[in-house]
Design a protein around this motif. Structure first.
Motif, PDB file in Angstrom:
ATOM      1  N   LEU A  71     -27.341  24.930  55.457  1.00 47.67           N
ATOM      2  CA  LEU A  71     -26.491  24.576  54.319  1.00 47.67           C
ATOM      3  C   LEU A  71     -27.053  25.182  53.051  1.00 47.67           C
ATOM      4  CD1 LEU A  71     -25.775  20.741  54.700  1.00 47.67           C
ATOM      5  CD2 LEU A  71     -24.420  22.655  55.530  1.00 47.67           C
ATOM      6  N   LYS A  72     -26.159  25.395  52.119  1.00 49.36           N
ATOM      7  CA  LYS A  72     -26.551  25.775  50.769  1.00 49.36           C
ATOM      8  C   LYS A  72     -25.693  24.962  49.814  1.00 49.36           C
ATOM      9  CE  LYS A  72     -23.661  29.914  50.985  1.00 49.36           C
ATOM     10  NZ  LYS A  72     -23.635  31.362  50.919  1.00 49.36           N
ATOM     11  N   THR A  73     -26.049  24.992  48.556  1.00 49.07           N
ATOM     12  CA  THR A  73     -25.291  24.235  47.555  1.00 49.07           C
ATOM     13  C   THR A  73     -24.747  25.169  46.496  1.00 49.07           C
ATOM     14  OG1 THR A  73     -27.313  23.779  46.303  1.00 49.07           O
ATOM     15  CG2 THR A  73     -26.591  22.090  47.865  1.00 49.07           C
ATOM     16  N   ARG A  74     -23.673  24.681  45.884  1.00 50.42           N
ATOM     17  CA  ARG A  74     -23.043  25.401  44.772  1.00 50.42           C
ATOM     18  C   ARG A  74     -22.709  24.358  43.716  1.00 50.42           C
ATOM     19  NH1 ARG A  74     -18.022  27.245  46.889  1.00 50.42           N
ATOM     20  NH2 ARG A  74     -17.060  25.423  45.982  1.00 50.42           N
ATOM     21  N   ARG A  75     -23.122  24.614  42.507  1.00 50.08           N
ATOM     22  CA  ARG A  75     -22.850  23.687  41.415  1.00 50.08           C
ATOM     23  C   ARG A  75     -21.603  24.128  40.658  1.00 50.08           C
ATOM     24  NH1 ARG A  75     -25.340  19.707  38.793  1.00 50.08           N
ATOM     25  NH2 ARG A  75     -27.252  19.911  39.987  1.00 50.08           N
ATOM     26  N   GLU A  76     -20.700  23.178  40.446  1.00 55.08           N
ATOM     27  CA  GLU A  76     -19.515  23.396  39.614  1.00 55.08           C
ATOM     28  C   GLU A  76     -19.471  22.252  38.610  1.00 55.08           C
ATOM     29  OE1 GLU A  76     -15.873  23.945  41.769  1.00 55.08           O
ATOM     30  OE2 GLU A  76     -16.737  25.490  43.055  1.00 55.08           O
ATOM     31  N   GLU A  77     -19.770  22.582  37.389  1.00 55.16           N
ATOM     32  CA  GLU A  77     -19.885  21.583  36.325  1.00 55.16           C
ATOM     33  C   GLU A  77     -20.879  20.511  36.755  1.00 55.16           C
ATOM     34  OE1 GLU A  77     -16.004  20.357  35.039  1.00 55.16           O
ATOM     35  OE2 GLU A  77     -15.336  22.427  34.797  1.00 55.16           O
ATOM     36  N   LYS A  78     -20.448  19.260  36.893  1.00 59.26           N
ATOM     37  CA  LYS A  78     -21.374  18.193  37.262  1.00 59.26           C
ATOM     38  C   LYS A  78     -21.435  17.945  38.765  1.00 59.26           C
ATOM     39  CE  LYS A  78     -21.022  15.738  32.892  1.00 59.26           C
ATOM     40  NZ  LYS A  78     -20.769  14.462  32.236  1.00 59.26           N
ATOM     41  N   SER A  79     -20.624  18.649  39.523  1.00 62.46           N
ATOM     42  CA  SER A  79     -20.559  18.427  40.964  1.00 62.46           C
ATOM     43  C   SER A  79     -21.399  19.449  41.725  1.00 62.46           C
ATOM     44  CB  SER A  79     -19.119  18.532  41.451  1.00 62.46           C
ATOM     45  OG  SER A  79     -18.332  17.541  40.843  1.00 62.46           O
ATOM     46  N   VAL A  80     -22.031  18.960  42.799  1.00 63.56           N
ATOM     47  CA  VAL A  80     -22.786  19.825  43.702  1.00 63.56           C
ATOM     48  C   VAL A  80     -22.047  19.846  45.033  1.00 63.56           C
ATOM     49  CG1 VAL A  80     -24.971  20.174  44.919  1.00 63.56           C
ATOM     50  CG2 VAL A  80     -24.978  19.305  42.569  1.00 63.56           C
ATOM     51  N   TYR A  81     -21.648  21.023  45.467  1.00 63.66           N
ATOM     52  CA  TYR A  81     -20.915  21.200  46.717  1.00 63.66           C
ATOM     53  C   TYR A  81     -21.867  21.721  47.797  1.00 63.66           C
ATOM     54  CZ  TYR A  81     -16.502  20.498  44.336  1.00 63.66           C
ATOM     55  OH  TYR A  81     -15.459  19.945  43.636  1.00 63.66           O
ATOM     56  N   TYR A  82     -21.740  21.144  48.968  1.00 61.29           N
ATOM     57  CA  TYR A  82     -22.472  21.627  50.132  1.00 61.29           C
ATOM     58  C   TYR A  82     -21.538  22.535  50.918  1.00 61.29           C
ATOM     59  CZ  TYR A  82     -26.237  18.378  49.274  1.00 61.29           C
ATOM     60  OH  TYR A  82     -27.296  17.722  48.689  1.00 61.29           O
ATOM     61  N   LEU A  83     -22.093  23.644  51.418  1.00 60.02           N
ATOM     62  CA  LEU A  83     -21.322  24.563  52.237  1.00 60.02           C
ATOM     63  C   LEU A  83     -22.242  25.198  53.267  1.00 60.02           C
ATOM     64  CD1 LEU A  83     -20.769  27.826  50.291  1.00 60.02           C
ATOM     65  CD2 LEU A  83     -21.536  25.817  49.094  1.00 60.02           C
ATOM     66  N   LEU A  84     -21.635  25.721  54.307  1.00 61.36           N
ATOM     67  CA  LEU A  84     -22.422  26.349  55.370  1.00 61.36           C
ATOM     68  C   LEU A  84     -22.979  27.683  54.903  1.00 61.36           C
ATOM     69  CD1 LEU A  84     -20.220  25.769  58.550  1.00 61.36           C
ATOM     70  CD2 LEU A  84     -22.097  24.368  57.674  1.00 61.36           C
ATOM     71  N   SER A  85     -24.250  27.907  55.188  1.00 62.27           N
ATOM     72  CA  SER A  85     -24.862  29.208  54.905  1.00 62.27           C
ATOM     73  C   SER A  85     -24.444  30.229  55.953  1.00 62.27           C
ATOM     74  CB  SER A  85     -26.387  29.092  54.928  1.00 62.27           C
ATOM     75  OG  SER A  85     -26.829  28.194  53.966  1.00 62.27           O
ATOM     76  N   HIS A  86     -24.229  29.732  57.170  1.00 63.92           N
ATOM     77  CA  HIS A  86     -23.869  30.592  58.302  1.00 63.92           C
ATOM     78  C   HIS A  86     -22.695  29.949  59.037  1.00 63.92           C
ATOM     79  CE1 HIS A  86     -27.530  32.872  57.649  1.00 63.92           C
ATOM     80  NE2 HIS A  86     -28.122  31.714  57.482  1.00 63.92           N
ATOM     81  N   PRO A  87     -21.464  30.255  58.623  1.00 60.84           N
ATOM     82  CA  PRO A  87     -20.295  29.627  59.246  1.00 60.84           C
ATOM     83  C   PRO A  87     -20.224  29.798  60.765  1.00 60.84           C
ATOM     84  CG  PRO A  87     -19.660  30.806  57.261  1.00 60.84           C
ATOM     85  CD  PRO A  87     -21.099  31.150  57.531  1.00 60.84           C
ATOM     86  N   GLU A  88     -20.877  30.818  61.295  1.00 58.61           N
ATOM     87  CA  GLU A  88     -20.846  31.051  62.741  1.00 58.61           C
ATOM     88  C   GLU A  88     -21.574  29.954  63.523  1.00 58.61           C
ATOM     89  OE1 GLU A  88     -21.870  33.339  60.483  1.00 58.61           O
ATOM     90  OE2 GLU A  88     -24.002  33.609  60.807  1.00 58.61           O
ATOM     91  N   ILE A  89     -22.324  29.085  62.848  1.00 58.44           N
ATOM     92  CA  ILE A  89     -22.970  27.960  63.535  1.00 58.44           C
ATOM     93  C   ILE A  89     -21.913  27.046  64.157  1.00 58.44           C
ATOM     94  CG2 ILE A  89     -23.188  26.350  61.590  1.00 58.44           C
ATOM     95  CD1 ILE A  89     -25.957  27.039  64.104  1.00 58.44           C
ATOM     96  N   LYS A  90     -20.747  26.976  63.515  1.00 55.50           N
ATOM     97  CA  LYS A  90     -19.635  26.183  64.068  1.00 55.50           C
ATOM     98  C   LYS A  90     -19.210  26.757  65.417  1.00 55.50           C
ATOM     99  CE  LYS A  90     -14.827  25.000  63.263  1.00 55.50           C
ATOM    100  NZ  LYS A  90     -13.928  26.070  63.673  1.00 55.50           N
ATOM    101  N   ASP A  91     -19.186  28.079  65.538  1.00 53.70           N
ATOM    102  CA  ASP A  91     -18.823  28.714  66.810  1.00 53.70           C
ATOM    103  C   ASP A  91     -19.819  28.341  67.907  1.00 53.70           C
ATOM    104  OD1 ASP A  91     -16.762  29.962  65.404  1.00 53.70           O
ATOM    105  OD2 ASP A  91     -17.932  31.782  65.065  1.00 53.70           O
TER     106      ASP A  91
END
Length: 103
Positions: A71-91
């Motif tokens: 996972l990695k994070t992305r900050r948008e204003e006051k919110s921190v979003y979690y997202l996959l660093s490697h979407p292929e892990i879902k596969d």
């Protein structure tokens, strides 16, 4: 059939890294998180609405996934979003699911 050379060529470090990732993935909540975040990035608040867990427990699981760089994070204003660093892990997890259905 796998040739002996296929796995001997993997370094001890590579094998350890693979083992670490598989250990981290070996929890139902973390697998759910991967599937949820594969669809869309989400904040802790978003995830708490979806999952039936307490915030400290969720944060612990997110931290573990982030530690092994799934996972990695992305900050948008006051919110921190979690997202996959490697979407292929879902596969990979989907393939494991297919295998478990055959066992």
């Amino acid at each position: 059939m796998t040739k002996k050379e296929d796995y001997i060529s993997l370094s001890d470090e590579a094998l350890q890294n693979m083992s670490d990732i598989l250990k981290i993935l070996a929890h139902p909540l973390r697998i759910k998180l991967i599937f949820i975040l594969a669809q869309n990035p989400a904040t802790v608040s978003d995830l708490l609405k979806i999952l039936d867990v307490r915030q400290p427990n969720l944060s612990q699981h997110l931290t573990l996934l982030k530690r092994v760089k799934l996972l990695k994070t992305r900050r948008e204003e006051k919110s921190v979003y979690y997202l996959l660093s490697h979407p292929e892990i879902k596969d990979l997890l989907e393939k494991i699911n297919e295998i478990t259905k055959e066992i």
